[in-house]
Write a protein that holds these residues in place. Sequence first.
Motif, mmCIF file in Angstrom:
data_model
loop_
_atom_site.group_PDB
_atom_site.id
_atom_site.type_symbol
_atom_site.label_atom_id
_atom_site.label_comp_id
_atom_site.label_asym_id
_atom_site.label_seq_id
_atom_site.Cartn_x
_atom_site.Cartn_y
_atom_site.Cartn_z
ATOM 1 N N GLY A 145 0.792 -1.219 0.000
ATOM 2 C CA GLY A 145 0.000 0.000 0.000
ATOM 3 C C GLY A 145 0.826 1.272 0.000
ATOM 4 O O GLY A 145 0.276 2.376 0.121
ATOM 5 N N LYS A 146 2.131 1.145 -0.177
ATOM 6 C CA LYS A 146 2.992 2.323 -0.186
ATOM 7 C C LYS A 146 2.938 2.992 -1.568
ATOM 8 O O LYS A 146 3.012 2.324 -2.593
ATOM 9 C CB LYS A 146 4.434 1.939 0.139
ATOM 10 C CG LYS A 146 5.382 3.116 0.187
ATOM 11 C CD LYS A 146 6.801 2.677 0.535
ATOM 12 C CE LYS A 146 7.755 3.840 0.566
ATOM 13 N NZ LYS A 146 9.144 3.428 0.885
ATOM 14 N N ILE A 147 2.817 4.318 -1.598
ATOM 15 C CA ILE A 147 2.762 5.069 -2.852
ATOM 16 C C ILE A 147 4.201 5.221 -3.371
ATOM 17 O O ILE A 147 5.024 5.917 -2.771
ATOM 18 C CB ILE A 147 2.113 6.448 -2.658
ATOM 19 C CG1 ILE A 147 0.739 6.307 -2.009
ATOM 20 C CG2 ILE A 147 2.008 7.173 -3.997
ATOM 21 C CD1 ILE A 147 -0.245 5.484 -2.823
ATOM 22 N N LEU A 148 4.494 4.557 -4.484
ATOM 23 C CA LEU A 148 5.827 4.611 -5.072
ATOM 24 C C LEU A 148 5.964 5.739 -6.078
ATOM 25 O O LEU A 148 7.074 6.235 -6.307
ATOM 26 C CB LEU A 148 6.138 3.272 -5.763
ATOM 27 C CG LEU A 148 6.022 2.037 -4.878
ATOM 28 C CD1 LEU A 148 6.301 0.781 -5.694
ATOM 29 C CD2 LEU A 148 6.987 2.138 -3.687
ATOM 30 N N TYR A 149 4.834 6.137 -6.700
ATOM 31 C CA TYR A 149 4.883 7.223 -7.682
ATOM 32 C C TYR A 149 3.470 7.783 -7.858
ATOM 33 O O TYR A 149 2.474 7.070 -7.733
ATOM 34 C CB TYR A 149 5.385 6.725 -9.051
ATOM 35 C CG TYR A 149 5.166 7.731 -10.162
ATOM 36 C CD1 TYR A 149 6.061 8.776 -10.357
ATOM 37 C CD2 TYR A 149 4.038 7.658 -10.984
ATOM 38 C CE1 TYR A 149 5.851 9.713 -11.345
ATOM 39 C CE2 TYR A 149 3.819 8.594 -11.968
ATOM 40 C CZ TYR A 149 4.720 9.634 -12.154
ATOM 41 O OH TYR A 149 4.507 10.570 -13.115
ATOM 42 N N HIS A 150 3.431 9.073 -8.155
ATOM 43 C CA HIS A 150 2.149 9.686 -8.549
ATOM 44 C C HIS A 150 2.451 10.940 -9.347
ATOM 45 O O HIS A 150 3.441 11.634 -9.086
ATOM 46 C CB HIS A 150 1.283 10.023 -7.327
ATOM 47 C CG HIS A 150 1.914 11.005 -6.371
ATOM 48 N ND1 HIS A 150 2.106 12.340 -6.645
ATOM 49 C CD2 HIS A 150 2.432 10.808 -5.118
ATOM 50 C CE1 HIS A 150 2.666 12.944 -5.625
ATOM 51 N NE2 HIS A 150 2.903 12.033 -4.681
ATOM 52 N N ASN A 151 1.622 11.204 -10.340
ATOM 53 C CA ASN A 151 1.705 12.513 -11.002
ATOM 54 C C ASN A 151 0.801 13.483 -10.231
ATOM 55 O O ASN A 151 0.185 13.109 -9.226
ATOM 56 C CB ASN A 151 1.314 12.402 -12.488
ATOM 57 C CG ASN A 151 -0.130 11.955 -12.684
ATOM 58 O OD1 ASN A 151 -0.840 11.666 -11.728
ATOM 59 N ND2 ASN A 151 -0.557 11.887 -13.937
ATOM 60 N N GLN A 152 0.721 14.740 -10.698
ATOM 61 C CA GLN A 152 -0.033 15.735 -9.935
ATOM 62 C C GLN A 152 -1.521 15.376 -9.818
ATOM 63 O O GLN A 152 -2.089 15.457 -8.720
ATOM 64 C CB GLN A 152 0.129 17.121 -10.573
ATOM 65 C CG GLN A 152 -0.511 18.252 -9.769
ATOM 66 C CD GLN A 152 0.015 18.353 -8.353
ATOM 67 O OE1 GLN A 152 1.230 18.298 -8.125
ATOM 68 N NE2 GLN A 152 -0.883 18.458 -7.379
ATOM 69 N N PRO A 153 -2.214 14.972 -10.928
ATOM 70 C CA PRO A 153 -3.617 14.550 -10.769
ATOM 71 C C PRO A 153 -3.766 13.361 -9.830
ATOM 72 O O PRO A 153 -4.757 13.257 -9.108
ATOM 73 C CB PRO A 153 -4.043 14.197 -12.201
ATOM 74 C CG PRO A 153 -3.154 15.001 -13.076
ATOM 75 C CD PRO A 153 -1.830 15.018 -12.355
ATOM 76 N N GLY A 154 -2.751 12.449 -9.830
ATOM 77 C CA GLY A 154 -2.793 11.319 -8.908
ATOM 78 C C GLY A 154 -2.681 11.775 -7.468
ATOM 79 O O GLY A 154 -3.342 11.243 -6.573
ATOM 80 N N LYS A 155 -1.821 12.779 -7.217
ATOM 81 C CA LYS A 155 -1.677 13.328 -5.871
ATOM 82 C C LYS A 155 -2.992 13.950 -5.406
ATOM 83 O O LYS A 155 -3.414 13.761 -4.248
ATOM 84 C CB LYS A 155 -0.561 14.374 -5.866
ATOM 85 C CG LYS A 155 -0.325 15.017 -4.513
ATOM 86 C CD LYS A 155 0.802 16.049 -4.593
ATOM 87 C CE LYS A 155 1.030 16.728 -3.244
ATOM 88 N NZ LYS A 155 2.113 17.744 -3.338
ATOM 89 N N ASP A 156 -3.650 14.662 -6.324
ATOM 90 C CA ASP A 156 -4.939 15.281 -5.972
ATOM 91 C C ASP A 156 -5.985 14.214 -5.662
ATOM 92 O O ASP A 156 -6.797 14.376 -4.742
ATOM 93 C CB ASP A 156 -5.423 16.153 -7.122
ATOM 94 C CG ASP A 156 -4.489 17.328 -7.386
ATOM 95 O OD1 ASP A 156 -3.745 17.704 -6.457
ATOM 96 O OD2 ASP A 156 -4.510 17.859 -8.521
ATOM 97 N N LEU A 157 -5.960 13.121 -6.441
ATOM 98 C CA LEU A 157 -6.915 12.039 -6.206
ATOM 99 C C LEU A 157 -6.709 11.419 -4.833
ATOM 100 O O LEU A 157 -7.665 11.164 -4.100
ATOM 101 C CB LEU A 157 -6.771 10.983 -7.302
ATOM 102 C CG LEU A 157 -7.637 9.730 -7.150
ATOM 103 C CD1 LEU A 157 -9.114 10.076 -7.214
ATOM 104 C CD2 LEU A 157 -7.299 8.705 -8.223
ATOM 105 N N LEU A 158 -5.443 11.175 -4.456
ATOM 106 C CA LEU A 158 -5.157 10.605 -3.152
ATOM 107 C C LEU A 158 -5.622 11.521 -2.030
ATOM 108 O O LEU A 158 -6.160 11.065 -1.011
ATOM 109 C CB LEU A 158 -3.655 10.334 -3.028
ATOM 110 C CG LEU A 158 -3.090 9.218 -3.925
ATOM 111 C CD1 LEU A 158 -1.567 9.215 -3.849
ATOM 112 C CD2 LEU A 158 -3.652 7.866 -3.512
ATOM 113 N N ALA A 159 -5.442 12.818 -2.240
ATOM 114 C CA ALA A 159 -5.877 13.784 -1.221
ATOM 115 C C ALA A 159 -7.396 13.775 -1.089
ATOM 116 O O ALA A 159 -7.939 13.843 0.022
ATOM 117 C CB ALA A 159 -5.382 15.179 -1.584
#
Length: 520
Positions: free
Chosen positions: A299-313
């Motif tokens: 479950g560790k986040i290894l990579y995200h782009n900016q839209p992915g970061k927003d989705l996680l938030a």
Amino acid sequence: MRARESGTIETFNPTAERIFRFMASEVIGKNLSILMPKPVSELHPEYMAKYLKTGNRHILDTRREVTAQRRDNSTFPLSLAVTEAQLSGRRVFITLVRDLTEEKIMARRLTAQYAVARTLAEARTIAQASQEILSAVCLSLGWQVGALWRLNEQTMTLQCHEIWSDSPDQLAEFVALTKHTSFTKTQGLPGRVWESGQTAWISDLAHDENLPRAHVAAKEQLHSAFALPIQFGGSTYGVMEFFSYQIREVDDELLHQMQAVGNQFGQFMERIQAQEAMANLAKFPEENPQPVLRISREGKILYHNQPGKDLLADLERETNHTTKAQWEQAFQHAFEHGGVHREEIIYQDRFFLVTFAVEVEANYTNVYAHEITEQRKAEEALRHREEHLRQTQKLEAIGTLAGGIAHDFNNILTPLIGYTEMATKKAEEGKSVIANLQEVLKASERAKDLVQQILTFSRQGETGKKPILLQTVVAEAFKLLRASFPTTLSLRTALSPTAGPVLANPTQIHQVVMNLATNA
């Protein structure tokens, strides 16, 4: 119409003149076969002779659909009911007819519209939707060739993307030429429609000066054509065009309907192209406007782009535990089954198609989330439109059924009223038989009024207003209600005899009263 047993026409009323486009003076004294196309007209005398000899009837006292012929030799669908009667000691045939042309046209157009809506709701590619829509429109509306032209933005030309014909062998040269032709703006029928953004119609291709394929079209007996733009939101995606063997005059209602089809198809193409663009951008996560994540099995986040970061938030702030549980279950399912797994997930009224691509050896999964909220809204709108079409077809079927029953009942009443009137005139004054016949006539007239009310209910498209007395309309509606309500219900009216007329549509007022009473 009324005809002798020989088939000779005796009476021909104004409605028959309008339907067959003959004047009464042109057909009275001639055989009924003048109103029939070949080979039916040639077989009719033989059929009549056989019936007169054997009494074996096929069409008497029933309503059936036949093909009739007008004065200009054009054929059309006709509803026919024939009754045999005795008049002054001789046998005659009374014929009631109704032109079904408009009903057939409307049915074909509804079929085409329903097929287009269903195709756009189910198709997954532009090629699939193109082929099915072209064939559905041609088969439903009776056109022989359909072609779809897509705009090539690099060359700024229209190029043939799909073509369909009902006679591939007979139209092979025209189909082959169309596939290898391209158009610039203003060139040919597709180019003109591209430039104007409006539908266009050519009644006779032989008289059109801007038609590069005219020589082949003439060779293969294609005479009429129309085309419509495929556009949505101010963007033009292409053009659809259709060809017919017949010379057809401009049909504004059909063009209006097809303009709407072009807009629906444009919306579909925009959605599919957007999906294809998102798929290509998945190869470039940082440039992808949609969320891209890489998550380890733990479950560790290894990579995200900016839209992915927003989705996680957003997911972190999500208060709906069901949504969080759905994400967790999809994540676990992906690792349990491996490979590529897709799940549709909803949160905050937004729809996402989430793809999990598990790298087993690397022990992580790449996650691509594609928002499909607008797609789901468009599909829901298409489903509503399809349901509306089904309801419209049901209502039309009910109206047609009511009208058909009324026409058949009218066939029974016509000789009943006629014979009663003739018997009343011939009976001696003062005899009790006159009183009895008058009672029969009164009952028949009441039945005739009931038929008229049913026909009024089944009639469509009457929107004109005229001065009417509401008392009369309400009274007529209550006659129909009294016949259809249980005998345990008591119906009473209180109608002012001094109320003046109003400007209204009698059919609509009649329906309002019927609705109020039946709802109550």
